[in-house]
Design a protein around this motif. Sequence first.
Motif, PDB file in Angstrom:
ATOM      1  N   ALA A 143       4.080  14.473 -11.481  1.00 14.04           N
ATOM      2  CA  ALA A 143       4.761  14.483 -12.774  1.00 14.04           C
ATOM      3  C   ALA A 143       3.817  14.789 -13.930  1.00 14.04           C
ATOM      4  N   ALA A 144       2.513  14.688 -13.716  1.00 14.94           N
ATOM      5  CA  ALA A 144       1.548  14.888 -14.803  1.00 14.94           C
ATOM      6  C   ALA A 144       1.441  16.372 -15.138  1.00 14.94           C
ATOM      7  N   ILE A 189       0.842  -1.198   0.000  1.00 16.48           N
ATOM      8  CA  ILE A 189       0.000   0.000   0.000  1.00 16.48           C
ATOM      9  C   ILE A 189       0.876   1.247   0.000  1.00 16.48           C
ATOM     10  N   ASP A 190       1.984   1.221   0.726  1.00 13.17           N
ATOM     11  CA  ASP A 190       2.899   2.360   0.731  1.00 13.17           C
ATOM     12  C   ASP A 190       3.496   2.607  -0.645  1.00 13.17           C
ATOM     13  N   VAL A 191       3.877   1.547  -1.324  1.00 15.37           N
ATOM     14  CA  VAL A 191       4.457   1.690  -2.662  1.00 15.37           C
ATOM     15  C   VAL A 191       3.421   2.246  -3.640  1.00 15.37           C
ATOM     16  N   VAL A 192       2.196   1.746  -3.581  1.00 12.09           N
ATOM     17  CA  VAL A 192       1.145   2.240  -4.471  1.00 12.09           C
ATOM     18  C   VAL A 192       0.868   3.714  -4.191  1.00 12.09           C
ATOM     19  N   LEU A 235       3.687   5.776  -5.685  1.00 12.61           N
ATOM     20  CA  LEU A 235       3.545   5.862  -7.143  1.00 12.61           C
ATOM     21  C   LEU A 235       2.439   6.829  -7.538  1.00 12.61           C
ATOM     22  N   LEU A 236       1.349   6.797  -6.812  1.00  5.26           N
ATOM     23  CA  LEU A 236       0.240   7.716  -7.086  1.00  5.26           C
ATOM     24  C   LEU A 236       0.693   9.162  -6.916  1.00  5.26           C
ATOM     25  N   VAL A 237       1.377   9.455  -5.841  1.00  4.74           N
ATOM     26  CA  VAL A 237       1.869  10.813  -5.601  1.00  4.74           C
ATOM     27  C   VAL A 237       2.861  11.211  -6.686  1.00  4.74           C
TER      28      VAL A 237
END
Length: 125
Positions: free
Chosen positions: A32-33, A19-22, A25-27
């Motif tokens: 970056a978008a 969950i921390d990795v996901v 990645l979301l942040v």
Amino acid sequence: MFDFAAARRARRPSLTPMIDVVFLLLVFFMLAARFGSEGALPLALGGGAGDWTGPPRLVEIAADGVRLNGVATDPAGLAAALEPLVETRADPVVLRATGDADLARLVALMERLSAAGYTNLVLVE
């Protein structure tokens, strides 16, 4: 003989690291978008062209070429071919892409007309 210890119960894997990795990645992808539009072409869609004056100015964009009022026209010479049909460069020019035309051809033609000074491009379906 052999003395085996009692079987230990298998531990369930913890989902917290996943969950921390996901979340990270979301942040990352949110930061970056690109949220802004860098290049936009002003368009009047449908009936927003105002009052129509003068002869028809229908530019059809197809995969095999460009037609002005049904007559095949060179895309490089389209601005010159529109000259006798308009009183000013602010007169509406109707653009219609056929089903087999690609978006890149439409945008390139719109940029070419905008660079030539045509400010009232109307995109119809």
